[in-house]
Design an enzyme around this catalytic site. Sequence first.
Site, PDB file in Angstrom:
ATOM      1  N   MET A  97       0.851  -1.201   0.000  1.00 52.71           N
ATOM      2  CA  MET A  97       0.000   0.000   0.000  1.00 52.71           C
ATOM      3  C   MET A  97       0.883   1.247   0.000  1.00 52.71           C
ATOM      4  SD  MET A  97      -3.472  -0.963   1.967  1.00 52.71           S
ATOM      5  CE  MET A  97      -2.958  -0.678   3.631  1.00 52.71           C
ATOM      6  N   GLY A  98       2.148   1.084  -0.360  1.00 50.69           N
ATOM      7  CA  GLY A  98       3.047   2.244  -0.465  1.00 50.69           C
ATOM      8  C   GLY A  98       3.578   2.701   0.876  1.00 50.69           C
TER       9      GLY A  98
ATOM     10  N   HIS B 182       8.862   1.108   3.692  1.00 53.03           N
ATOM     11  CA  HIS B 182       9.908   1.137   4.723  1.00 53.03           C
ATOM     12  C   HIS B 182      10.796  -0.086   4.526  1.00 53.03           C
ATOM     13  CE1 HIS B 182       7.425  -1.885   6.610  1.00 53.03           C
ATOM     14  NE2 HIS B 182       6.405  -1.041   6.664  1.00 53.03           N
TER      15      HIS B 182
ATOM     16  N   GLY C  95      10.955  -2.856   5.901  1.00 53.73           N
ATOM     17  CA  GLY C  95      10.229  -4.134   5.877  1.00 53.73           C
ATOM     18  C   GLY C  95       9.778  -4.470   4.453  1.00 53.73           C
ATOM     19  N   HIS C  96       9.242  -3.469   3.747  1.00 51.28           N
ATOM     20  CA  HIS C  96       8.839  -3.704   2.350  1.00 51.28           C
ATOM     21  C   HIS C  96      10.061  -4.047   1.485  1.00 51.28           C
ATOM     22  CE1 HIS C  96       5.463  -0.858   3.502  1.00 51.28           C
ATOM     23  NE2 HIS C  96       4.807  -1.891   3.017  1.00 51.28           N
TER      24      HIS C  96
ATOM     25  N   GLN D 117     -10.342  -2.652   2.413  1.00 49.79           N
ATOM     26  CA  GLN D 117      -9.847  -3.296   3.632  1.00 49.79           C
ATOM     27  C   GLN D 117      -9.830  -2.359   4.840  1.00 49.79           C
ATOM     28  OE1 GLN D 117      -5.946  -4.211   1.663  1.00 49.79           O
ATOM     29  NE2 GLN D 117      -5.103  -3.889   3.693  1.00 49.79           N
TER      30      GLN D 117
ATOM     31  N   GLY E  46       4.866 -10.501   3.948  1.00 51.30           N
ATOM     32  CA  GLY E  46       5.626 -10.482   5.188  1.00 51.30           C
ATOM     33  C   GLY E  46       4.920 -11.282   6.285  1.00 51.30           C
TER      34      GLY E  46
ATOM     35  N   SER F 292       6.367  -0.876  10.410  1.00 48.88           N
ATOM     36  CA  SER F 292       5.002  -0.729   9.888  1.00 48.88           C
ATOM     37  C   SER F 292       4.794   0.716   9.485  1.00 48.88           C
ATOM     38  CB  SER F 292       4.001  -1.105  10.999  1.00 48.88           C
ATOM     39  OG  SER F 292       2.728  -0.586  10.690  1.00 48.88           O
TER      40      SER F 292
END
Length: 283
Positions: free
Chosen positions: A30-31, A34, A36-37, A61, A149, A187
Amino acid sequence: MDVCTQVDELRRSIRAWRKQEMRVALVPTMGNLHTGHLALVRHARVIADRVVVSIFVNPMQFGPDEDYESYPSSMDRDKAVLIDEDTDLLFVPTVQAMYPHGSGNTTVVAVPGLNSLLEGEHRPTHMDGVSTVVAKLFGMVQPDVAVFGEKDYQQLLLIQRMVHDLWLSIEIAAVETVREIDGLAMSSRNSYLQPQERKVAPELYRLLCRVKTRVESGETGFAGIEAAAMEELAVAGFRPDYVSIRRATDLGEPGREDTRLRALAAAWLGTARLIDNIGISIT
Ligand code: PAF
């Protein structure tokens, strides 16, 4: 890096890759990317020949009182970061392409059970929104492999079940949660934390680590462990939604014979709702 907003444009690139027998990976996001992505993108780079990243903030969602309108966005920075990561194609579909009849008036893909427990109890329409949009993205991109993830562990199992039930020939690859140095799971919503809350936030992961230690050292009274954990979170300043020890494969209530478990938690800290989870192995 190519940037496509239209499905026919996207498909032209993908068809050309397929003709050369290339393996295509999709990383749905969803852009507001960070580290993590980026771990997902890097994993995709290793397991495929071509990497497609999608950025789509999916209205379906989000619940009516949630942060859809204010969800953080940083498209220019995201593009720069994805170029650095050697991404081949960025797909940014429009809401109109994704939901031509509106997000309340679409074919819905629902995964019973996994859509209603834990996250589903607190965000009743969330999981159907996720499975529906991911099914649409899979139809649009038709990747060989898609990367998710473990941070959103319930989401990961939901997608795996959807792919299995619908006989989609897409492999699902899972990547471990990336954490800040103090343990907080990365996150996009961490940006909602005020400085004082940010100091408290890693306590969620520390608590899950303590739950893991108790269970792995032989304690079996899971209800008591969960209740104590909820209490500890409240004392630390969180408003906990749940702390739950479940079977790792399907998030069912664990029985004596289950050796692979997962402790999952969700808790509010100010305006940020944090979720996290940890694997537990009983030997
Ligand atoms: O994990 C996310 O960012 C989203 O739920 C996903 C998988 C991109 C679907 O909108």
